[in-house]
Design an enzyme around this catalytic site. Structure first.
Site, PDB file in Angstrom:
ATOM      1  N   GLY A 154       0.782  -1.096   0.035  1.00 41.08           N
ATOM      2  CA  GLY A 154       0.155  -0.083   0.098  1.00 41.08           C
ATOM      3  C   GLY A 154       0.999   1.253   0.144  1.00 41.08           C
ATOM      4  O   GLY A 154       1.825   1.328  -0.580  1.00 41.08           O
ATOM      5  N   CYS A 155       0.464   2.202   0.666  1.00 37.46           N
ATOM      6  CA  CYS A 155       1.170   3.495   0.872  1.00 37.46           C
ATOM      7  C   CYS A 155       2.642   3.158   1.325  1.00 37.46           C
ATOM      8  O   CYS A 155       2.936   2.622   2.400  1.00 37.46           O
ATOM      9  CB  CYS A 155       0.392   4.490   1.832  1.00 37.46           C
ATOM     10  SG  CYS A 155       1.512   5.907   2.090  1.00 37.46           S
ATOM     11  N   PHE A 156       3.810   3.425   0.579  1.00 34.22           N
ATOM     12  CA  PHE A 156       5.011   3.415   1.030  1.00 34.22           C
ATOM     13  C   PHE A 156       5.618   4.160   2.132  1.00 34.22           C
ATOM     14  O   PHE A 156       6.501   3.735   2.899  1.00 34.22           O
ATOM     15  CB  PHE A 156       6.035   3.755  -0.215  1.00 34.22           C
ATOM     16  CG  PHE A 156       5.928   5.013  -1.002  1.00 34.22           C
ATOM     17  CD1 PHE A 156       5.525   6.078  -0.367  1.00 34.22           C
ATOM     18  CD2 PHE A 156       6.393   4.772  -2.474  1.00 34.22           C
ATOM     19  CE1 PHE A 156       5.544   7.252  -1.141  1.00 34.22           C
ATOM     20  CE2 PHE A 156       6.277   6.037  -2.843  1.00 34.22           C
ATOM     21  CZ  PHE A 156       5.931   7.356  -2.368  1.00 34.22           C
ATOM     22  N   TRP A 157       4.503   5.269   2.638  1.00 33.73           N
ATOM     23  CA  TRP A 157       5.215   5.832   3.977  1.00 33.73           C
ATOM     24  C   TRP A 157       4.765   4.946   5.217  1.00 33.73           C
ATOM     25  O   TRP A 157       5.820   4.883   6.010  1.00 33.73           O
ATOM     26  CB  TRP A 157       4.046   7.104   4.160  1.00 33.73           C
ATOM     27  CG  TRP A 157       4.330   8.222   3.100  1.00 33.73           C
ATOM     28  CD1 TRP A 157       5.341   8.500   2.238  1.00 33.73           C
ATOM     29  CD2 TRP A 157       3.159   9.271   3.141  1.00 33.73           C
ATOM     30  NE1 TRP A 157       4.972   9.651   1.494  1.00 33.73           N
ATOM     31  CE2 TRP A 157       3.975  10.071   2.029  1.00 33.73           C
ATOM     32  CE3 TRP A 157       2.137   9.493   3.373  1.00 33.73           C
ATOM     33  CZ2 TRP A 157       3.079  11.113   1.422  1.00 33.73           C
ATOM     34  CZ3 TRP A 157       1.430  10.642   3.043  1.00 33.73           C
ATOM     35  CH2 TRP A 157       2.142  11.247   2.217  1.00 33.73           C
TER      36      TRP A 157
END
Length: 176
Positions: free
Chosen positions: A9-12
């Site tokens: 999902g979101c790489f953060w």
């Protein structure tokens, strides 16, 4: 040093989790698995490049194994939702292991088989197992995003809880 590449999902979120893992030298946010050379964040967000938001992890396998990294990866995102993590939707948010060799592929297959057999998740795992291609580092402002922006709304609502889940479940792998 060894390398692992995961898209959760979101790489953060993924980067923030792996930056806290003992033996991890670096976790770099970036893009992999698409067709366009040198994609930008704007390109990725269009959903048309085929790339996934991913994290390239460099780790010391004398301190943590690839299998342990896989366990952390599967436990800190939803591997049962196709092209979606929470409110983030699109192929760029897919769950994927980008393997670098046959041993990584075998380890990922074995992990998925074990998680399926023990019914850890209530739905089938849809994580793609894909041979790694060119990894493009994301723009500088995406690197260590959570560490640099812990009070940003998305970080407080989404990234923070994933990091807290990792810290609670995997205390043995926390950096001191």
């Amino acid at each position: 040093m060894q390398t692992a590449i995961f898209a959760g999902g979101c790489f953060w979120c993924t980067e923030a989790v792996f930056n806290a893992v003992i033996g991890v030298n670096s976790a770099i946010s970036g893009y992999i698995g698409g067709n366009d050379a040198n994609p930008s964040y704007k390109d990725i967000c269009s959903g048309t490049t085929g790339h996934a938001e991913a994290v390239k992890i460099t780790f010391d396998e004398t301190k943590i194994s690839y299998n342990d990294l896989l366990g952390i990866f599967f436990a800190t995102h939803d591997p049962t939702t196709l092209n979606r993590q929470g409110a983030d939707q699109g192929t760029q948010y897919r769950s994927a292991v980008f393997y670098l060799d046959a041993a990584q592929l075998a380890a990922a297959e074995a992990m998925i088989a074990e998680l399926t057999k023990t019914q850890v998740f209530s739905a089938p795992i849809v994580t793609a197992l894909t041979a790694a291609t060119v990894f493009y580092d994301a723009e500088d402002y995406h690197q260590e995003y959570y560490a640099n922006n812990p009070n940003q709304g998305y970080c407080m609502a989404v990234v923070g809880p994933k990091v807290a889940k990792f810290r609670a479940k995997f205390k043995q792998f926390l950096k001191s």
